[in-house]
Enzyme design. Sequence first.
Site, PDB file in Angstrom:
ATOM      1  N   CYS A 144     -63.517  75.271 -77.700  1.00  0.00           N
ATOM      2  CA  CYS A 144     -64.079  76.616 -77.519  1.00  0.00           C
ATOM      3  C   CYS A 144     -64.975  77.043 -78.665  1.00  0.00           C
ATOM      4  CB  CYS A 144     -62.971  77.639 -77.274  1.00  0.00           C
ATOM      5  SG  CYS A 144     -61.838  77.872 -78.669  1.00  0.00           S
ATOM      6  N   HIS A 174     -58.652  81.427 -79.223  1.00  0.00           N
ATOM      7  CA  HIS A 174     -59.683  81.061 -78.254  1.00  0.00           C
ATOM      8  C   HIS A 174     -60.857  82.024 -78.348  1.00  0.00           C
ATOM      9  CE1 HIS A 174     -61.079  78.905 -74.721  1.00  0.00           C
ATOM     10  NE2 HIS A 174     -61.289  80.044 -74.092  1.00  0.00           N
ATOM     11  N   HIS A 197     -66.912  79.565 -71.634  1.00  0.00           N
ATOM     12  CA  HIS A 197     -66.047  79.034 -72.691  1.00  0.00           C
ATOM     13  C   HIS A 197     -65.649  77.603 -72.368  1.00  0.00           C
ATOM     14  CE1 HIS A 197     -62.154  79.587 -70.348  1.00  0.00           C
ATOM     15  NE2 HIS A 197     -63.065  80.172 -69.591  1.00  0.00           N
TER      16      HIS A 197
END
Length: 184
Positions: A83, A135, A147
């Site tokens: 990510c 994240h 993402h």
Amino acid sequence: MKKLSLAIALFLTVLSTQAQTKSIPNITAQAPDEQESLAKDYFSQIMGVAMSATSNVKLFQFVYDWIGTPYHLGGDTKNGIDCSGFAYQLYNKVFNTAIGNNSRNIFSMVNPVDKEELKEGDLVFFKIHSRAITHVGVYIGNGKFAHASSSKGVMISYLADPYWTRYYYKGGRLLNDQQPVQNN
């Protein structure tokens, strides 16, 4: 970019064929502004995001080009990316701006933004099964973000999805001294 070029060429070919059979103007001969408008329409349809006149086509091209790239922890190439690697590559290529190399470092570079105030290119942060940020994604509009998912690789998700709503922490916009440069 090859995937994008092929997709746009196919799109233009289909529309050009339609133009010949249904008296629709031939768009391949249109001006660059009209081609950009067509690109915005195309990305609006395939990504489900209404692009405005100020939308950054390069952002959508980048996301589209990376869709499906597999997840790899610590990766930062099309062979595998995580990510923060995805966010880093996107900001580097689209905005010509260097950001941190992990979600917590990146968060230290932003001003928090309310979810309702998110704009294209803002970052969204999550705390998944942790007290720390784990994240990061890039907001693309209409409640969606791009993402690198650990289960599905680079993808587009809805912030309103119950999973993401549960773990959403904050949105963020780069601090003024680190604002991205629009590279349209």
